[in-house]
Motif scaffolding. Structure first.
Motif, PDB file in Angstrom:
ATOM      1  N   ASP A  42       0.827  -1.210   0.000  1.00 54.09           N
ATOM      2  CA  ASP A  42       0.000   0.000   0.000  1.00 54.09           C
ATOM      3  C   ASP A  42       0.859   1.257   0.000  1.00 54.09           C
ATOM      4  N   GLU A  43       1.961   1.259   0.753  1.00 52.66           N
ATOM      5  CA  GLU A  43       2.846   2.423   0.778  1.00 52.66           C
ATOM      6  C   GLU A  43       3.512   2.634  -0.571  1.00 52.66           C
ATOM      7  N   GLU A  44       3.932   1.542  -1.235  1.00 53.62           N
ATOM      8  CA  GLU A  44       4.530   1.658  -2.566  1.00 53.62           C
ATOM      9  C   GLU A  44       3.521   2.214  -3.552  1.00 53.62           C
ATOM     10  N   ARG A  45       2.292   1.728  -3.478  1.00 51.05           N
ATOM     11  CA  ARG A  45       1.247   2.196  -4.371  1.00 51.05           C
ATOM     12  C   ARG A  45       0.958   3.682  -4.140  1.00 51.05           C
ATOM     13  N   LEU A  46       0.976   4.112  -2.892  1.00 49.93           N
ATOM     14  CA  LEU A  46       0.760   5.512  -2.572  1.00 49.93           C
ATOM     15  C   LEU A  46       1.857   6.378  -3.176  1.00 49.93           C
ATOM     16  N   GLU A  47       3.108   5.930  -3.051  1.00 52.93           N
ATOM     17  CA  GLU A  47       4.220   6.692  -3.629  1.00 52.93           C
ATOM     18  C   GLU A  47       4.076   6.813  -5.144  1.00 52.93           C
ATOM     19  N   GLU A  48       3.689   5.715  -5.802  1.00 51.40           N
ATOM     20  CA  GLU A  48       3.483   5.756  -7.253  1.00 51.40           C
ATOM     21  C   GLU A  48       2.377   6.734  -7.621  1.00 51.40           C
TER      22      GLU A  48
END
Length: 65
Positions: A42-48
């Motif tokens: 979820d954090e990676e997706r938020l950064e993207e």
């Protein structure tokens, strides 16, 4: 209480702790590990998403960089 009795109590407690083996709850461990993986995804997706649409990021982008 004398030193011998006190030492015997400490030895007894230490022995109980040494040989104590609690039941392992593997289901709870699996839930904990999968929730950590999900949070990282979820954090990676938020950064993207923040990189794709910076106008929606607001003031948070300044603090993250």
């Amino acid at each position: 209480m004398g030193r011998g009795r006190q030492k015997a109590k400490h030895t007894k407690v230490a022995r109980e702790l040494k040989y104590f083996s609690p039941e392992t709850n593997y289901d709870a461990l699996a839930r904990e590990l999968t929730s950590a993986e999900k949070q990282a995804i979820d954090e990676e997706r938020l950064e993207e998403d923040l990189q794709k649409w910076p106008e929606f990021a607001g003031d948070d982008t300044e603090r993250r960089s």
